[in-house]
Design an enzyme around this catalytic site. Structure first.
Site, PDB file in Angstrom:
ATOM      1  N   ARG A  25      63.549 -37.315   0.186  1.00 28.16           N
ATOM      2  CA  ARG A  25      62.732 -37.314  -1.096  1.00 28.16           C
ATOM      3  C   ARG A  25      61.832 -36.211  -1.296  1.00 28.16           C
ATOM      4  O   ARG A  25      62.095 -35.524  -2.182  1.00 28.16           O
ATOM      5  CB  ARG A  25      61.940 -38.373  -1.162  1.00 28.16           C
ATOM      6  CG  ARG A  25      62.871 -39.759  -1.707  1.00 28.16           C
ATOM      7  CD  ARG A  25      62.250 -41.046  -1.187  1.00 28.16           C
ATOM      8  NE  ARG A  25      62.411 -40.960   0.429  1.00 28.16           N
ATOM      9  CZ  ARG A  25      63.590 -41.444   0.974  1.00 28.16           C
ATOM     10  NH1 ARG A  25      64.425 -42.024   0.371  1.00 28.16           N
ATOM     11  NH2 ARG A  25      63.816 -41.353   2.156  1.00 28.16           N
ATOM     12  N   THR A  26      61.028 -36.051  -0.331  1.00 29.76           N
ATOM     13  CA  THR A  26      60.040 -34.973  -0.539  1.00 29.76           C
ATOM     14  C   THR A  26      60.548 -33.588  -0.874  1.00 29.76           C
ATOM     15  O   THR A  26      60.465 -32.778  -1.803  1.00 29.76           O
ATOM     16  CB  THR A  26      59.038 -34.804   0.641  1.00 29.76           C
ATOM     17  OG1 THR A  26      58.577 -36.281   0.767  1.00 29.76           O
ATOM     18  CG2 THR A  26      57.871 -34.161   0.240  1.00 29.76           C
ATOM     19  N   LYS A  36      63.176 -19.585  18.883  1.00 31.53           N
ATOM     20  CA  LYS A  36      62.699 -18.479  19.532  1.00 31.53           C
ATOM     21  C   LYS A  36      61.481 -18.779  20.082  1.00 31.53           C
ATOM     22  O   LYS A  36      61.130 -17.598  20.767  1.00 31.53           O
ATOM     23  CB  LYS A  36      63.203 -17.266  18.854  1.00 31.53           C
ATOM     24  CG  LYS A  36      64.665 -17.135  18.512  1.00 31.53           C
ATOM     25  CD  LYS A  36      64.868 -15.861  17.897  1.00 31.53           C
ATOM     26  CE  LYS A  36      66.264 -15.631  17.094  1.00 31.53           C
ATOM     27  NZ  LYS A  36      66.243 -14.512  16.401  1.00 31.53           N
ATOM     28  N   ARG A  39      56.209 -29.091   5.715  1.00 33.23           N
ATOM     29  CA  ARG A  39      56.058 -30.549   6.381  1.00 33.23           C
ATOM     30  C   ARG A  39      56.172 -30.148   7.866  1.00 33.23           C
ATOM     31  O   ARG A  39      57.036 -29.368   8.073  1.00 33.23           O
ATOM     32  CB  ARG A  39      57.244 -31.400   5.929  1.00 33.23           C
ATOM     33  CG  ARG A  39      57.348 -32.635   6.906  1.00 33.23           C
ATOM     34  CD  ARG A  39      58.246 -33.498   6.502  1.00 33.23           C
ATOM     35  NE  ARG A  39      57.662 -34.338   5.075  1.00 33.23           N
ATOM     36  CZ  ARG A  39      58.101 -35.475   4.812  1.00 33.23           C
ATOM     37  NH1 ARG A  39      59.241 -35.886   5.347  1.00 33.23           N
ATOM     38  NH2 ARG A  39      57.793 -36.082   3.567  1.00 33.23           N
ATOM     39  N   HIS A  81      49.817 -36.925   3.232  1.00 33.33           N
ATOM     40  CA  HIS A  81      50.890 -36.630   2.498  1.00 33.33           C
ATOM     41  C   HIS A  81      50.373 -36.893   1.169  1.00 33.33           C
ATOM     42  O   HIS A  81      50.650 -37.812   0.275  1.00 33.33           O
ATOM     43  CB  HIS A  81      52.058 -37.708   2.864  1.00 33.33           C
ATOM     44  CG  HIS A  81      53.076 -37.375   2.170  1.00 33.33           C
ATOM     45  ND1 HIS A  81      53.513 -36.426   1.375  1.00 33.33           N
ATOM     46  CD2 HIS A  81      54.489 -37.965   2.315  1.00 33.33           C
ATOM     47  CE1 HIS A  81      54.830 -36.217   1.153  1.00 33.33           C
ATOM     48  NE2 HIS A  81      55.637 -37.159   1.891  1.00 33.33           N
TER      49      HIS A  81
HETATM   50  C1  NCD Z   1      57.234 -40.738   3.932  1.00 34.95           C
HETATM   51  C2  NCD Z   1      56.717 -39.694   5.143  1.00 34.95           C
HETATM   52  O1  NCD Z   1      57.601 -38.687   5.366  1.00 34.95           O
HETATM   53  O2  NCD Z   1      55.617 -39.614   5.069  1.00 34.95           O
HETATM   54  N1  NCD Z   1      58.155 -40.509   3.360  1.00 34.95           N
HETATM   55  C3  NCD Z   1      58.263 -39.766   2.259  1.00 34.95           C
HETATM   56  O3  NCD Z   1      57.701 -38.721   2.161  1.00 34.95           O
HETATM   57  N2  NCD Z   1      58.700 -40.499   0.847  1.00 34.95           N
HETATM   58  C4  NCD Z   1      57.178 -42.258   4.708  1.00 34.95           C
HETATM   59  C5  NCD Z   1      57.869 -42.497   6.048  1.00 34.95           C
HETATM   60  O4  NCD Z   1      58.636 -41.592   6.353  1.00 34.95           O
HETATM   61  O5  NCD Z   1      57.787 -43.574   6.153  1.00 34.95           O
END
Ligand code: NCD
Length: 316
Positions: free
Chosen positions: A66-67, A95, A116, A144
C-alpha cells in the site's frame, strides 16, 4: 502553479519540509493536510499536472504494498513521475552502501525521497543527509506518519469529526509503528484512547507517557469489555518480523479476532479500521458489514499523499 482555495488559509509553510514524525506537526498543520487531502478528491479522479516535471524516489528497504503503490499513484495522478526500489536486492546496498550514501546519490535523481527502513531513526538520518525533502514511509517499529494522517482523514470523513470520539487501538502496540504515530497524532485532539493489547505487547512506554499527559488513556487486555464504547475499532497485525524470539510471537499471535457476530454488540455507527495487511485479526465476515472501512481507508491514502506531496512541493 495551481491555486486551490480551501477553507482556512495555510497555517504554515510546508514547501521543502521533511515529514519524519507526526510529533513535528501541530494540530493546525495536521488539519491543513487533511483539508488538502479533501481538496484532492476530485483531482484523484480527473488527474492533474500540478507536479509535472517533478520526480519522487521511493527507497524501500522493507516490504510494502500500500504505502509504496499509493505514493506512486499519488505522484502519478498529480502529473509527476516515480522511480525507486522495493527491495535492496539488486541495489548497491548489497555491495555494502550505507543509507547516507544512497540518499546522497538518489537526491540527484529525484525532488523528494520517500524512505522505508527497518531501523528506527533511519528516516530522520536520511533527512539530515538529503538536500531534497524526505518523507518517512515507516522507520522500524518507531513511526509511520503518513499512515497516521490517512487514518485521521478516514476518521474525519467517516465520523464527521475527530474531537469527541472514543478510539480503541487493538493488537500489537509495542512493535506496530502505525499505532505509535496514530497515538501521537490523536493526542493533539480531544479523544479518549483505549489501548487494548496482550500484556507483552503493551504500548511503548515513551508513547504512552507523552500521550497520557494530553488525553484520557486506558490500558486493558480485553476488547470484549470495551467494544460497546468505541467509535473507532482500530485493529493491527502482530508484527511477527519484529520479534527477537518467535516463541514469544507464538504466545500472542491470534490474540484478537474480530468477527461480525462480535460486532453486533458494537455501536451501530462504529467503524473498523486496519492499516493492512491483516492476518487473522479481522474475520472476513466483517468485510460485508457497514462497519468495515479498511478498504476505503486505502483509497484515502492516495488523496492524503496527493495533498502532502502538493504541500511539500509548494504546489498548493
Ligand atoms: C503497516 C506497516 O508497514 O507498518 N502497513 C502499512 O504501511 N499500511 C502495518 C503492518 O505492516 O502491519
Amino acid at each position: 502553479m495551481i491555486q486551490l482555495v480551501v477553507g482556512m488559509p495555510p497555517t504554515s509553510n510546508f514547501a521543502g519540509r521533511d515529514i519524519v514524525s507526526v510529533r513535528d506537526l501541530s494540530r493546525s498543520e495536521i488539519d491543513h493536510i487533511l483539508d488538502m487531502a479533501e481538496a484532492m478528491e476530485p483531482l484523484a479522479k480527473i488527474g492533474s499536472d500540478m507536479l509535472h516535471g517533478k520526480i519522487m524516489a521511493t527507497l524501500f528497504y522493507e516490504p510494502s504494498t500500500r504505502t509504496k503503490l499509493s505514493f506512486e499513484s499519488a505522484m502519478t495522478r498529480l502529473g509527476g513521475t516515480a522511480l525507486g526500489f522495493a527491495e535492496t536486492k539488486g541495489t548497491s546496498v548489497e555491495k555494502g552502501e550505507n543509507l547516507a550514501d544512497t540518499v546522497r546519490v538518489v537526491e540527484n535523481y529525484a525532488d523528494v525521497l520517500v524512505v522505508r527502513h527497518p531501523l528506527e531513526g533511519a528516516a530522520r538520518m536520511a533527512a539530515e543527509f538529503s538536500r531534497v525533502p524526505v518523507i518517512n514511509a515507516g522507520s522500524g517499529a518507531e513511526e509511520h506518519p503518513t499512515q497516521a494522517l490517512l487514518d485521521l482523514y478516514t476518521i474525519k470523513k467517516e465520523l464527521g469529526a475527530i474531537d469527541g470520539i472514543s478510539i480503541g487501538l487493538i493488537g500489537d502496540l509495542r512493535y506496530g509503528r502505525t499505532v505509535h504515530s496514530l497515538a501521537y497524532a490523536l493526542a493533539k485532539y480531544k479523544v479518549r484512547l483505549v489501548l487494548i493489547s496482550p500484556e507483552i505487547l503493551r504500548m511503548r512506554k515513551e508513547v504512552l507517557e507523552e500521550v497520557s499527559k494530553k488525553i484520557d488513556v486506558e490500558e486493558t487486555t480485553s476488547l470484549q469489555q470495551h467494544l460497546k464504547e468505541l467509535d473507532v475499532i482500530y485493529m493491527t497485525r502482530v508484527q511477527k518480523e519484529r520479534f527477537g524470539d518467535l516463541a514469544e510471537y507464538e504466545k500472542v499471535k491470534g490474540s484478537y479476532r474480530l468477527t461480525s457476530d462480535e460486532l453486533a454488540r458494537a455501536k451501530k455507527s462504529s467503524i473498523v479500521m486496519h492499516p493492512l495487511p491483516r492476518v487473522d485479526e479481522i474475520d472476513s465476515s466483517v468485510d460485508s458489514t457497514s462497519h468495515a472501512k479498511y478498504f476505503p481507508q486505502v483509497g484515502n491514502g492516495v488523496v492524503l499523499r496527493m495533498g502532502l506531496l502538493g504541500l511539500v512541493f509548494g504546489a498548493i
